[in-house]
Design an enzyme around this catalytic site. Sequence first.
Site, mmCIF file in Angstrom:
data_model
loop_
_atom_site.group_PDB
_atom_site.id
_atom_site.type_symbol
_atom_site.label_atom_id
_atom_site.label_comp_id
_atom_site.label_asym_id
_atom_site.label_seq_id
_atom_site.Cartn_x
_atom_site.Cartn_y
_atom_site.Cartn_z
ATOM 1 N N CYS A 38 67.558 64.446 67.238
ATOM 2 C CA CYS A 38 68.105 64.552 65.879
ATOM 3 C C CYS A 38 69.627 64.362 65.897
ATOM 4 O O CYS A 38 70.297 64.692 66.879
ATOM 5 C CB CYS A 38 67.748 65.934 65.341
ATOM 6 S SG CYS A 38 68.379 66.311 63.712
ATOM 7 N N SER A 40 71.705 66.130 64.462
ATOM 8 C CA SER A 40 72.369 67.438 64.579
ATOM 9 C C SER A 40 72.647 67.777 66.041
ATOM 10 O O SER A 40 73.683 68.373 66.356
ATOM 11 C CB SER A 40 71.510 68.540 63.965
ATOM 12 O OG SER A 40 71.096 68.149 62.700
ATOM 13 N N HIS A 43 75.773 66.147 66.945
ATOM 14 C CA HIS A 43 76.988 66.835 66.485
ATOM 15 C C HIS A 43 77.484 67.819 67.537
ATOM 16 O O HIS A 43 78.689 67.947 67.766
ATOM 17 C CB HIS A 43 76.722 67.592 65.187
ATOM 18 C CG HIS A 43 76.782 66.720 63.970
ATOM 19 N ND1 HIS A 43 77.944 66.151 63.533
ATOM 20 C CD2 HIS A 43 75.822 66.329 63.107
ATOM 21 C CE1 HIS A 43 77.703 65.434 62.454
ATOM 22 N NE2 HIS A 43 76.427 65.521 62.168
ATOM 23 N N HIS A 59 65.829 71.028 68.734
ATOM 24 C CA HIS A 59 65.358 71.997 67.730
ATOM 25 C C HIS A 59 64.239 71.405 66.874
ATOM 26 O O HIS A 59 63.876 71.976 65.863
ATOM 27 C CB HIS A 59 66.543 72.382 66.833
ATOM 28 C CG HIS A 59 67.097 71.196 66.121
ATOM 29 N ND1 HIS A 59 67.991 70.327 66.714
ATOM 30 C CD2 HIS A 59 66.829 70.680 64.907
ATOM 31 C CE1 HIS A 59 68.256 69.347 65.887
ATOM 32 N NE2 HIS A 59 67.557 69.523 64.784
ATOM 33 N N CYS A 161 61.813 69.546 61.929
ATOM 34 C CA CYS A 161 63.167 69.396 61.370
ATOM 35 C C CYS A 161 63.236 68.330 60.292
ATOM 36 O O CYS A 161 63.256 68.642 59.109
ATOM 37 C CB CYS A 161 64.214 69.128 62.450
ATOM 38 S SG CYS A 161 65.860 68.901 61.729
HETATM 39 C C1 CXF Z 1 70.342 71.562 62.022
HETATM 40 C C2 CXF Z 1 71.295 72.500 61.414
HETATM 41 C C3 CXF Z 1 72.112 73.208 62.453
HETATM 42 C C4 CXF Z 1 71.306 73.795 63.512
HETATM 43 C C5 CXF Z 1 70.322 72.864 64.096
HETATM 44 C C6 CXF Z 1 69.518 72.156 63.097
HETATM 45 N N1 CXF Z 1 69.565 71.007 61.000
HETATM 46 C C7 CXF Z 1 68.919 69.843 61.113
HETATM 47 O O1 CXF Z 1 68.994 69.041 61.991
HETATM 48 ZN ZN ZN Z 2 67.461 68.279 63.174
#
Ligand code: CXF
Ligand code: ZN
Length: 361
Positions: A38, A40, A43, A59, A161
């Site tokens: 993902c 995220s 990031h 996640h 997710c």
């Molecule tokens: C994220 C938001 C921050 C924590 C991990 C998951 N949401 C979607 O990818």
């Molecule tokens: Zn995610």
Amino acid sequence: MKAAVLNEARTPLSIDDLRIDEPGTGEALVRVVAAGVCHSDLHFIEGTYPARVPTVLGHEVAGVVEQVGAGVTNVQAGDRVIVGFVQPCGICEYCSSARPNLCQTPSTPRRRDQPTLWRDETAVTAMTNVGGFAEYSLTPASGLVKVPDGVGMDVAALVGCSVTTGYGAVVNTAKVTPGSTVAVIGTGGVRLNIIQSARLAGARQIIAVDLVEHKLAVAKQFGATDGVNPGEGDAVKTAKDLTGGGVDFAFEAIGLKQTARQAYDMARRGGTAVVVGMVPAMDQIELPGMIWLDEKTFKGSFYGSARFHVDMPHIMALYQQGKLDLDGLVTKRFPLDQINEAFDTLKSGEVARSVLEIGSE
Ligand code: CXF
Ligand code: ZN
């Protein structure tokens, strides 16, 4: 067990051998079968969001329950499950008012900062109590949702997710109404779920906004009626022209303050703009003072405002009825060892979703 570890932001993940604790009260040990890659996670790798390193990211996960700790009654060994990245306590104010996505109360006796993973004597954290880029995940059982027969583990992982985030943003956060107009600014996996959920909700016009032409074509396969390329002109103006003044619902699914503002500007008077993307933690989004006169709503959406134990089974049923295309989201598969390649592919923007195939059922 084998796991991919982020040792420091902006460095490749290392594949290491970790020890994982036994499940304590309220916890379950899940054998990870599939994990989605993902934005995220990226990031945290790139440092736009802080991570407590060393850490195991991941996640968006599905697997099979291997063992449960004391007091766990919602799942048992052998169950196929989605591993949710929020584990609701079930009794706080948010949980009690159908907003479990906002729950921040620990659902097990283990302290939040108490480690569960070890590399020799060094504690390793697990992202969102999941740490899914590993052969096992030790997680509070309240975050587990059973997967029915007939739903594959790769698809179930995505429900953990991106699917729930996109579907929920449309159905729960924005409450898109039949006959409405929608714009979706985004490039990743979440945007296709926003688009197909808006179609399911009965939106009459769905405008996909993307700089990449072939992504606009994919968006149309998922239900977009129009494609707008901001590289070819002012996307806000085009969206307004296409709808005669702006959309009822605009979604930002990239995570940039500029596109968050664009979503606001694309919304018509009385319309709603929803920020789904992870705008960098320290950024500020500026909005016009005249928000009052236009009566616009500007809101965030976290994990699709989802009630996990209701929405995830619904989503999987909609998939089984052919109303949501989740197979079409999985465009590449990698073994855990090739996780850095999977992130390179994500950065290159060529896929909707890569799934790591970590274990067998
Ligand atoms: C994220 C938001 C921050 C924590 C991990 C998951 N949401 C979607 O990818
Ligand atoms: Zn995610």
